[in-house]
Write a protein that holds these residues in place. Structure first.
Motif, PDB file in Angstrom:
ATOM      1  N   MET A  44     -14.594   9.956  63.650  1.00  0.00           N
ATOM      2  CA  MET A  44     -13.453  10.792  63.940  1.00  0.00           C
ATOM      3  C   MET A  44     -12.609  10.916  62.679  1.00  0.00           C
ATOM      4  N   THR A  45     -11.952  12.056  62.583  1.00  0.00           N
ATOM      5  CA  THR A  45     -11.034  12.300  61.484  1.00  0.00           C
ATOM      6  C   THR A  45      -9.690  12.722  62.055  1.00  0.00           C
ATOM      7  N   LEU A  46      -8.647  12.018  61.634  1.00  0.00           N
ATOM      8  CA  LEU A  46      -7.291  12.335  62.069  1.00  0.00           C
ATOM      9  C   LEU A  46      -6.559  13.011  60.920  1.00  0.00           C
ATOM     10  N   TYR A  47      -6.125  14.230  61.170  1.00  0.00           N
ATOM     11  CA  TYR A  47      -5.284  14.944  60.226  1.00  0.00           C
ATOM     12  C   TYR A  47      -3.852  14.732  60.661  1.00  0.00           C
ATOM     13  N   GLY A  48      -3.037  14.169  59.786  1.00  0.00           N
ATOM     14  CA  GLY A  48      -1.670  13.883  60.156  1.00  0.00           C
ATOM     15  C   GLY A  48      -0.796  13.737  58.926  1.00  0.00           C
ATOM     16  N   TYR A  49       0.406  13.270  59.154  1.00  0.00           N
ATOM     17  CA  TYR A  49       1.365  13.063  58.076  1.00  0.00           C
ATOM     18  C   TYR A  49       2.151  11.807  58.398  1.00  0.00           C
ATOM     19  N   PHE A  50       2.400  10.977  57.401  1.00  0.00           N
ATOM     20  CA  PHE A  50       3.002   9.669  57.644  1.00  0.00           C
ATOM     21  C   PHE A  50       4.408   9.742  58.216  1.00  0.00           C
ATOM     22  N   ARG A  51       5.125  10.827  58.014  1.00  0.00           N
ATOM     23  CA  ARG A  51       6.478  10.962  58.536  1.00  0.00           C
ATOM     24  C   ARG A  51       6.531  11.731  59.852  1.00  0.00           C
ATOM     25  N   SER A  52       5.387  12.089  60.383  1.00  0.00           N
ATOM     26  CA  SER A  52       5.316  12.817  61.646  1.00  0.00           C
ATOM     27  C   SER A  52       5.235  11.821  62.803  1.00  0.00           C
ATOM     28  N   GLY A  53       6.229  11.873  63.700  1.00  0.00           N
ATOM     29  CA  GLY A  53       6.222  10.985  64.858  1.00  0.00           C
ATOM     30  C   GLY A  53       5.005  11.193  65.745  1.00  0.00           C
ATOM     31  N   THR A  54       4.593  12.437  65.906  1.00  0.00           N
ATOM     32  CA  THR A  54       3.436  12.717  66.755  1.00  0.00           C
ATOM     33  C   THR A  54       2.145  12.197  66.126  1.00  0.00           C
ATOM     34  N   SER A  55       2.058  12.268  64.805  1.00  0.00           N
ATOM     35  CA  SER A  55       0.907  11.677  64.117  1.00  0.00           C
ATOM     36  C   SER A  55       0.949  10.157  64.247  1.00  0.00           C
ATOM     37  N   HIS A  56       2.152   9.604  64.164  1.00  0.00           N
ATOM     38  CA  HIS A  56       2.308   8.152  64.249  1.00  0.00           C
ATOM     39  C   HIS A  56       1.850   7.630  65.608  1.00  0.00           C
ATOM     40  N   ARG A  57       2.272   8.281  66.694  1.00  0.00           N
ATOM     41  CA  ARG A  57       1.854   7.774  68.002  1.00  0.00           C
ATOM     42  C   ARG A  57       0.358   7.945  68.223  1.00  0.00           C
ATOM     43  N   THR A  58      -0.244   8.934  67.586  1.00  0.00           N
ATOM     44  CA  THR A  58      -1.699   9.088  67.687  1.00  0.00           C
ATOM     45  C   THR A  58      -2.395   7.963  66.932  1.00  0.00           C
ATOM     46  N   ARG A  59      -1.897   7.615  65.748  1.00  0.00           N
ATOM     47  CA  ARG A  59      -2.458   6.476  65.002  1.00  0.00           C
ATOM     48  C   ARG A  59      -2.302   5.186  65.798  1.00  0.00           C
ATOM     49  N   ILE A  60      -1.146   5.001  66.426  1.00  0.00           N
ATOM     50  CA  ILE A  60      -0.924   3.801  67.239  1.00  0.00           C
ATOM     51  C   ILE A  60      -1.994   3.705  68.330  1.00  0.00           C
ATOM     52  N   ALA A  61      -2.227   4.803  69.032  1.00  0.00           N
ATOM     53  CA  ALA A  61      -3.219   4.795  70.117  1.00  0.00           C
ATOM     54  C   ALA A  61      -4.619   4.501  69.591  1.00  0.00           C
ATOM     55  N   LEU A  62      -5.010   5.143  68.506  1.00  0.00           N
ATOM     56  CA  LEU A  62      -6.335   4.897  67.926  1.00  0.00           C
ATOM     57  C   LEU A  62      -6.487   3.426  67.538  1.00  0.00           C
ATOM     58  N   ASN A  63      -5.449   2.868  66.951  1.00  0.00           N
ATOM     59  CA  ASN A  63      -5.507   1.465  66.529  1.00  0.00           C
ATOM     60  C   ASN A  63      -5.491   0.518  67.716  1.00  0.00           C
ATOM     61  N   LEU A  64      -4.680   0.794  68.745  1.00  0.00           N
ATOM     62  CA  LEU A  64      -4.667  -0.061  69.932  1.00  0.00           C
ATOM     63  C   LEU A  64      -6.028  -0.073  70.621  1.00  0.00           C
ATOM     64  N   LYS A  65      -6.710   1.046  70.580  1.00  0.00           N
ATOM     65  CA  LYS A  65      -8.030   1.130  71.202  1.00  0.00           C
ATOM     66  C   LYS A  65      -9.125   0.581  70.295  1.00  0.00           C
ATOM     67  N   GLY A  66      -8.777   0.267  69.054  1.00  0.00           N
ATOM     68  CA  GLY A  66      -9.751  -0.315  68.126  1.00  0.00           C
ATOM     69  C   GLY A  66     -10.781   0.686  67.646  1.00  0.00           C
ATOM     70  N   LEU A  67     -10.405   1.958  67.582  1.00  0.00           N
ATOM     71  CA  LEU A  67     -11.346   3.000  67.177  1.00  0.00           C
ATOM     72  C   LEU A  67     -11.312   3.220  65.673  1.00  0.00           C
ATOM     73  N   ASP A  68     -12.481   3.431  65.101  1.00  0.00           N
ATOM     74  CA  ASP A  68     -12.579   3.745  63.683  1.00  0.00           C
ATOM     75  C   ASP A  68     -12.329   5.230  63.480  1.00  0.00           C
ATOM     76  N   TYR A  69     -11.561   5.555  62.456  1.00  0.00           N
ATOM     77  CA  TYR A  69     -11.298   6.956  62.138  1.00  0.00           C
ATOM     78  C   TYR A  69     -10.929   7.073  60.664  1.00  0.00           C
ATOM     79  N   ASP A  70     -11.187   8.223  60.124  1.00  0.00           N
ATOM     80  CA  ASP A  70     -10.742   8.545  58.775  1.00  0.00           C
ATOM     81  C   ASP A  70      -9.425   9.295  58.899  1.00  0.00           C
ATOM     82  N   ALA A  71      -8.499   8.992  58.012  1.00  0.00           N
ATOM     83  CA  ALA A  71      -7.197   9.656  58.033  1.00  0.00           C
ATOM     84  C   ALA A  71      -7.075  10.574  56.823  1.00  0.00           C
ATOM     85  N   ILE A  72      -6.709  11.807  57.084  1.00  0.00           N
ATOM     86  CA  ILE A  72      -6.463  12.778  56.022  1.00  0.00           C
ATOM     87  C   ILE A  72      -5.012  13.229  56.153  1.00  0.00           C
ATOM     88  N   SER A  73      -4.282  13.078  55.051  1.00  0.00           N
ATOM     89  CA  SER A  73      -2.868  13.431  55.058  1.00  0.00           C
ATOM     90  C   SER A  73      -2.681  14.921  54.797  1.00  0.00           C
TER      91      SER A  73
END
Length: 100
Positions: free
Chosen positions: A1-30
């Motif tokens: 999976m690839t997550l396109y987001g931005y470090f100052r975006s709250g919506t991107s942040h909560r998506t990263r939180i969910a991916l990490n809580l679920k222990g899923l591997d993903y690539d992050a592109i800013s």
């Protein structure tokens, strides 16, 4: 999976939180919102809405963080994001809305 987001975006942040809580591997592109990279043709080809976050799987593009969170919960039920009781689910949803 690839997550396109931005470090100052709250919506991107909560998506990263969910991916990490679920222990899923993903690539992050800013996608730098401060530089308006979300409006560039390269990103618009990925997400025509021009919004982050966007989550690309092998065969699916997901956008809008509430929809992404629901999809993650349905497809990856391990490490559930929501408690079993209604009051607990309300609290998690309220916290998620505050982050977003």
């Amino acid at each position: 999976m690839t997550l396109y987001g931005y470090f100052r975006s709250g919506t991107s942040h909560r998506t990263r939180i969910a991916l990490n809580l679920k222990g899923l591997d993903y690539d992050a592109i800013s996608i730098n919102l401060a530089k308006d990279e979300q409006s560039e043709p390269v990103f618009k080809a990925i997400n025509p809405q021009g919004l982050v976050p966007a989550l690309q799987t092998d065969d699916l593009l997901l956008y809008q963080s509430p929809a992404i969170l629901e999809w993650l919960e349905e497809v990856y039920p391990h490490n559930p994001l929501l408690p079993k009781d209604a009051a607990g689910r309300m609290q998690v949803r309220a916290l998620s809305a505050m982050i977003g």
